[in-house]
Design an enzyme around this catalytic site. Structure first.
Site, PDB file in Angstrom:
ATOM      1  N   GLN A   1       9.375   6.875 -20.867  1.00 57.73           N
ATOM      2  CA  GLN A   1       7.967   6.659 -20.533  1.00 57.73           C
ATOM      3  C   GLN A   1       7.160   7.942 -20.740  1.00 57.73           C
ATOM      4  O   GLN A   1       7.724   9.016 -20.926  1.00 57.73           O
ATOM      5  CB  GLN A   1       7.860   6.229 -19.065  1.00 57.73           C
ATOM      6  CG  GLN A   1       8.441   7.247 -18.101  1.00 57.73           C
ATOM      7  CD  GLN A   1       8.798   6.669 -16.760  1.00 57.73           C
ATOM      8  OE1 GLN A   1       8.325   5.602 -16.393  1.00 57.73           O
ATOM      9  NE2 GLN A   1       9.653   7.350 -16.009  1.00 57.73           N
TER      10      GLN A   1
ATOM     11  N   TYR B   1       2.657   5.859   1.665  1.00 55.95           N
ATOM     12  CA  TYR B   1       3.485   5.068   0.748  1.00 55.95           C
ATOM     13  C   TYR B   1       4.962   5.301   1.047  1.00 55.95           C
ATOM     14  O   TYR B   1       5.747   4.348   1.193  1.00 55.95           O
ATOM     15  CB  TYR B   1       3.166   5.460  -0.698  1.00 55.95           C
ATOM     16  CG  TYR B   1       4.035   4.779  -1.734  1.00 55.95           C
ATOM     17  CD1 TYR B   1       3.569   3.675  -2.437  1.00 55.95           C
ATOM     18  CD2 TYR B   1       5.332   5.228  -2.016  1.00 55.95           C
ATOM     19  CE1 TYR B   1       4.367   3.035  -3.384  1.00 55.95           C
ATOM     20  CE2 TYR B   1       6.139   4.599  -2.954  1.00 55.95           C
ATOM     21  CZ  TYR B   1       5.642   3.504  -3.636  1.00 55.95           C
ATOM     22  OH  TYR B   1       6.435   2.867  -4.553  1.00 55.95           O
TER      23      TYR B   1
ATOM     24  N   ASP C   1       9.643  11.263  -7.903  1.00 56.28           N
ATOM     25  CA  ASP C   1       8.773  12.266  -7.298  1.00 56.28           C
ATOM     26  C   ASP C   1       9.483  13.005  -6.169  1.00 56.28           C
ATOM     27  O   ASP C   1       9.019  14.056  -5.724  1.00 56.28           O
ATOM     28  CB  ASP C   1       7.508  11.599  -6.755  1.00 56.28           C
ATOM     29  CG  ASP C   1       7.828  10.402  -5.873  1.00 56.28           C
ATOM     30  OD1 ASP C   1       8.190  10.593  -4.697  1.00 56.28           O
ATOM     31  OD2 ASP C   1       7.736   9.263  -6.381  1.00 56.28           O
TER      32      ASP C   1
ATOM     33  N   ASP D   1      20.617   5.858 -15.914  1.00 58.10           N
ATOM     34  CA  ASP D   1      20.075   4.506 -15.872  1.00 58.10           C
ATOM     35  C   ASP D   1      20.723   3.790 -14.696  1.00 58.10           C
ATOM     36  O   ASP D   1      21.951   3.754 -14.569  1.00 58.10           O
ATOM     37  CB  ASP D   1      20.394   3.787 -17.180  1.00 58.10           C
ATOM     38  CG  ASP D   1      19.779   2.392 -17.258  1.00 58.10           C
ATOM     39  OD1 ASP D   1      19.341   1.877 -16.219  1.00 58.10           O
ATOM     40  OD2 ASP D   1      19.763   1.827 -18.359  1.00 58.10           O
TER      41      ASP D   1
ATOM     42  N   ASP E   1      12.388   2.044  -5.604  1.00 59.98           N
ATOM     43  CA  ASP E   1      11.089   2.603  -5.990  1.00 59.98           C
ATOM     44  C   ASP E   1      10.988   2.691  -7.512  1.00 59.98           C
ATOM     45  O   ASP E   1      10.361   3.584  -8.057  1.00 59.98           O
ATOM     46  CB  ASP E   1      10.921   3.985  -5.364  1.00 59.98           C
ATOM     47  CG  ASP E   1       9.479   4.472  -5.422  1.00 59.98           C
ATOM     48  OD1 ASP E   1       8.559   3.641  -5.390  1.00 59.98           O
ATOM     49  OD2 ASP E   1       9.280   5.704  -5.499  1.00 59.98           O
TER      50      ASP E   1
ATOM     51  N   TYR F   1      -4.310   5.318  -4.274  1.00 59.04           N
ATOM     52  CA  TYR F   1      -4.456   4.032  -4.946  1.00 59.04           C
ATOM     53  C   TYR F   1      -5.846   3.447  -4.730  1.00 59.04           C
ATOM     54  O   TYR F   1      -6.311   2.621  -5.512  1.00 59.04           O
ATOM     55  CB  TYR F   1      -3.428   3.023  -4.425  1.00 59.04           C
ATOM     56  CG  TYR F   1      -1.998   3.281  -4.826  1.00 59.04           C
ATOM     57  CD1 TYR F   1      -1.598   4.489  -5.397  1.00 59.04           C
ATOM     58  CD2 TYR F   1      -1.035   2.307  -4.616  1.00 59.04           C
ATOM     59  CE1 TYR F   1      -0.282   4.717  -5.743  1.00 59.04           C
ATOM     60  CE2 TYR F   1       0.293   2.518  -4.964  1.00 59.04           C
ATOM     61  CZ  TYR F   1       0.661   3.727  -5.526  1.00 59.04           C
ATOM     62  OH  TYR F   1       1.967   3.937  -5.865  1.00 59.04           O
TER      63      TYR F   1
END
Length: 362
Positions: free
Chosen positions: A152, A181, A205, A254, A275, A350
């Site tokens: 990504q 969150y 994160d 993965d 997440d 958000y």
């Protein structure tokens, strides 16, 4: 009826807006022409096939304007300017148009509204959509990090209000302000993690790992694709400095093959925290691959969850009722029967309410 009068100033700042009732188009346009002439703006009238009036204007310094008088009374005026244009002159033009329109309409104006200028082509992109399709302008002043991984595009942008913000493939994921969150996806303080085994899927994160370590678990296994150890320190602390600690291990792999391996080995956890991805915002066929991924992760996660364990995950924006409903139907089709509860939390960066799920085996 109402009219929105909008200025768009690429790489600059300004104001804009307006609104009013049905009127004689030709009379309104004739009354405004003197203002454009004073600004040395050349008019081009376009054929609307009977649907009101449409004209474009080109002026000095690269100014470009669109005037539209709709047949039902709505009037819009969009003004685009280049960087370095005289903002005072722009304001004077808008003020003169607004004053003239009010006079021409004899005060029959239902609404006057100037919208803030959109800054197109700026070095730092400040515009990011919410999950339910609204455009938000953030106070972003710096691109801290921008890189394409094998999976990504990863951006970290600095906001004066929210701190550093992690953006993955154009979606706002988490800011340094977003402890609500992290707390919500861990059960909002209702769970006891002491002495428990925890599996975290995603969470690059480092926020979940950082908060979980504080709760003295027996062991945390974290499967993550990419980390933010350098630019999200307020979120992750120092837990990503080393991939292994006294009570945690970070696997940069993965997650699907590893989850399948855990299932084969019979390995189980007290808590699984997913997440990786939000519930897809669309239920259209082109999103089927994303839904299939979600189904796979759910099924594998429930298989490695102990009978007394809990599975935590995010849903999506509370307004996306169709997608959330689809997800809840999916929970009833897993290989193992489950029950669930949900919680709605306001995530600061958000700028919308977000749904979180707690899932357990029946």
């Amino acid at each position: 009826m109402y009219c929105i009068w909008q200025t768009l100033l690429p790489r600059a700042t300004s104001k804009s807006a307006l609104s009013f009732t049905h009127t004689d188009h030709s009379a309104t346009v004739r009354g405004l022409q003197s203002i454009f002439q004073e600004q040395e703006m050349t008019e081009t009238v376009h054929d609307t096939e009977g649907h009101g009036y449409l004209a474009t204007f080109i002026g000095k310094n690269g100014r470009f304007a669109i005037l539209r008088v709709h047949s039902h009374g709505l009037v819009t005026f969009d003004l685009q300017c280049c960087e370095g244009d005289d903002i005072t002159q722009v304001d004077n033009l808008l003020n003169a148009l607004e004053k003239k329109l009010k006079a021409l309409l004899h005060g029959n104006v239902q609404r006057v509204k100037r919208l803030p200028a959109l800054q197109r082509g700026a070095e730092v992109d400040r515009y990011w959509p919410t999950a339910d399709g609204r455009l938000v302008e953030y106070d972003i002043d710096e691109v801290v990090y921008d890189k394409d991984s094998a999976y990504q595009n990863i951006k970290i942008l600095h906001s004066q209000q929210f701190g550093n913000i992690l953006i993955l493939n154009g979606d706002v994921n988490l800011a340094e302000s977003d402890l609500p969150y992290t707390q919500a996806i861990m059960g909002s303080g209702r769970e006891c993690y002491a002495g428990k085994e925890v599996l975290i899927l995603g969470g690059g994160d480092g926020g979940i790992l950082c908060e979980a370590v504080k709760l003295k678990p027996k062991m945390i296994t974290m499967l993550v694709i990419d980390g933010c150890r350098k630019h999200m320190r307020k979120t992750c602390g120092n837990v990503l400095d080393n991939l292994k600690g006294d009570c945690y291990e970070v696997l940069v792999e993965d997650c699907v093959p590893v989850l399948k391996k855990f299932v084969e080995e019979g390995r189980t956890f007290d808590y699984v925290i997913n997440d990786l991805t939000a519930v897809p915002i669309s239920t259209a066929p082109e999103e089927e691959s994303t839904w299939e991924f979600l189904r796979l992760i759910l099924d594998l996660s429930i298989k490695v969850l102990r009978s007394s364990g809990k599975y935590f995950t995010q849903g999506n924006c509370v307004n996306l009722t169709e997608a959330l409903g689809e997800y809840e139907e999916l929970l009833g089709k897993l290989s193992c029967k489950v029950d669930f509860s949900k919680e709605v939390v306001c995530v600061p960066s958000y700028l919308e309410l977000w749904v979180f799920y707690t899932i357990w085996k029946k």
